[in-house]
Design a protein around this motif. Sequence first.
Motif, PDB file in Angstrom:
ATOM      1  N   VAL A  74       0.821  -1.207   0.000  1.00  7.18           N
ATOM      2  CA  VAL A  74       0.000   0.000   0.000  1.00  7.18           C
ATOM      3  C   VAL A  74       0.856   1.259   0.000  1.00  7.18           C
ATOM      4  O   VAL A  74       0.579   2.219  -0.736  1.00  7.18           O
ATOM      5  CB  VAL A  74      -0.962  -0.006   1.213  1.00  7.18           C
ATOM      6  N   ASN A  75       1.909   1.288   0.801  1.00  7.16           N
ATOM      7  CA  ASN A  75       2.764   2.476   0.860  1.00  7.16           C
ATOM      8  C   ASN A  75       3.397   2.770  -0.498  1.00  7.16           C
ATOM      9  O   ASN A  75       3.489   3.931  -0.916  1.00  7.16           O
ATOM     10  CB  ASN A  75       3.851   2.294   1.919  1.00  7.16           C
ATOM     11  N   GLU A  77       2.242   1.888  -3.458  1.00 12.89           N
ATOM     12  CA  GLU A  77       1.212   2.317  -4.409  1.00 12.89           C
ATOM     13  C   GLU A  77       0.796   3.760  -4.160  1.00 12.89           C
ATOM     14  O   GLU A  77       0.613   4.542  -5.100  1.00 12.89           O
ATOM     15  CB  GLU A  77       0.007   1.377  -4.322  1.00 12.89           C
ATOM     16  N   GLN A  78       0.652   4.123  -2.900  1.00 14.62           N
ATOM     17  CA  GLN A  78       0.292   5.509  -2.601  1.00 14.62           C
ATOM     18  C   GLN A  78       1.409   6.464  -3.004  1.00 14.62           C
ATOM     19  O   GLN A  78       1.151   7.537  -3.552  1.00 14.62           O
ATOM     20  CB  GLN A  78      -0.037   5.643  -1.111  1.00 14.62           C
ATOM     21  N   ALA A  79       2.651   6.056  -2.768  1.00 14.67           N
ATOM     22  CA  ALA A  79       3.783   6.904  -3.155  1.00 14.67           C
ATOM     23  C   ALA A  79       3.849   7.077  -4.663  1.00 14.67           C
ATOM     24  O   ALA A  79       4.219   8.144  -5.160  1.00 14.67           O
ATOM     25  CB  ALA A  79       5.088   6.297  -2.634  1.00 14.67           C
ATOM     26  N   ALA A  80       3.478   6.032  -5.412  1.00 16.95           N
ATOM     27  CA  ALA A  80       3.539   6.099  -6.868  1.00 16.95           C
ATOM     28  C   ALA A  80       2.559   7.113  -7.435  1.00 16.95           C
ATOM     29  O   ALA A  80       2.747   7.613  -8.551  1.00 16.95           O
ATOM     30  CB  ALA A  80       3.251   4.718  -7.459  1.00 16.95           C
ATOM     31  N   LEU A  81       1.521   7.439  -6.669  1.00 22.13           N
ATOM     32  CA  LEU A  81       0.494   8.360  -7.153  1.00 22.13           C
ATOM     33  C   LEU A  81       0.775   9.816  -6.791  1.00 22.13           C
ATOM     34  O   LEU A  81       0.081  10.714  -7.274  1.00 22.13           O
ATOM     35  CB  LEU A  81      -0.867   7.964  -6.582  1.00 22.13           C
ATOM     36  N   GLU A  82       1.763  10.051  -5.960  1.00 25.06           N
ATOM     37  CA  GLU A  82       1.968  11.399  -5.417  1.00 25.06           C
ATOM     38  C   GLU A  82       2.160  12.451  -6.500  1.00 25.06           C
ATOM     39  O   GLU A  82       1.560  13.518  -6.457  1.00 25.06           O
ATOM     40  CB  GLU A  82       3.171  11.402  -4.466  1.00 25.06           C
ATOM     41  N   SER A  83       3.018  12.169  -7.474  1.00 27.76           N
ATOM     42  CA  SER A  83       3.336  13.175  -8.485  1.00 27.76           C
ATOM     43  C   SER A  83       2.394  13.141  -9.680  1.00 27.76           C
ATOM     44  O   SER A  83       2.417  14.030 -10.525  1.00 27.76           O
ATOM     45  CB  SER A  83       4.773  12.983  -8.982  1.00 27.76           C
TER      46      SER A  83
END
Length: 231
Positions: A74-75, A77-83
């Motif tokens: 989950v971490n 995947e969430q990081a991949a969406l930040e930018s």
Amino acid sequence: MPVADPKPAATGLASAPEGAPTRGPRIVVLAAHPRLDQSRVNRQLMRAARGAGADGSVAVRDLYALYPDYLIDVNAEQAALESARLVVWLHPMQWYGMPPLLKLWLDEVLTLGWAYGQGGDALQGKDVWLVASTGGAESSYHPRGYNRYFFDAFLPPYEQSAVLCGMRFLPPLVLHGAHQASDATIAAHAATFADRLERYPDWDELQGLEACPACEVPPSERPHVNLADAA
């Protein structure tokens, strides 16, 4: 025998030169095909996306390659969406919806307090684009066809999931009749997909598209959730 696409990097993020500031992709493609080695359409679309993102602006995340055990990080995947400014849901329609791993991705990644609800604004203002393929012909999605409904009738769960997270749901790109489509038709479809990725957000159909409607979840709807832990 077709050669499978290489497994993507674990995070799907473009690497930056040493000493340079880290920059993530502008577009993240979440590809979910349970049998990619048998795919005629999605394999070409994934190649097209990787070609369009050769400069690092597009990240393709092959979910079934990343998580064959269905244990989603989950971490990561969430990081991949930040930018990302645009999130693409790329998949074949299965039983009138998304494949199970992509549904699990929504369940586990789009968490209360992060993606929606009080303090859940991580995806606010981003766009979501559904790029789907169907086995049935477009004519089958009709009150007189065997699917009985127009294709748009199956889209509200997608749109509302996006809206709940403060994301704008863009007009989908759909290829019907994938099993019968000619190689030329599939190639043209992949070229259109790549062109859209390269030109985003300069699409004619986005001119005048309404903003994402407000969709706030009252705190009273989740009275037993510790939002500090969910953030």
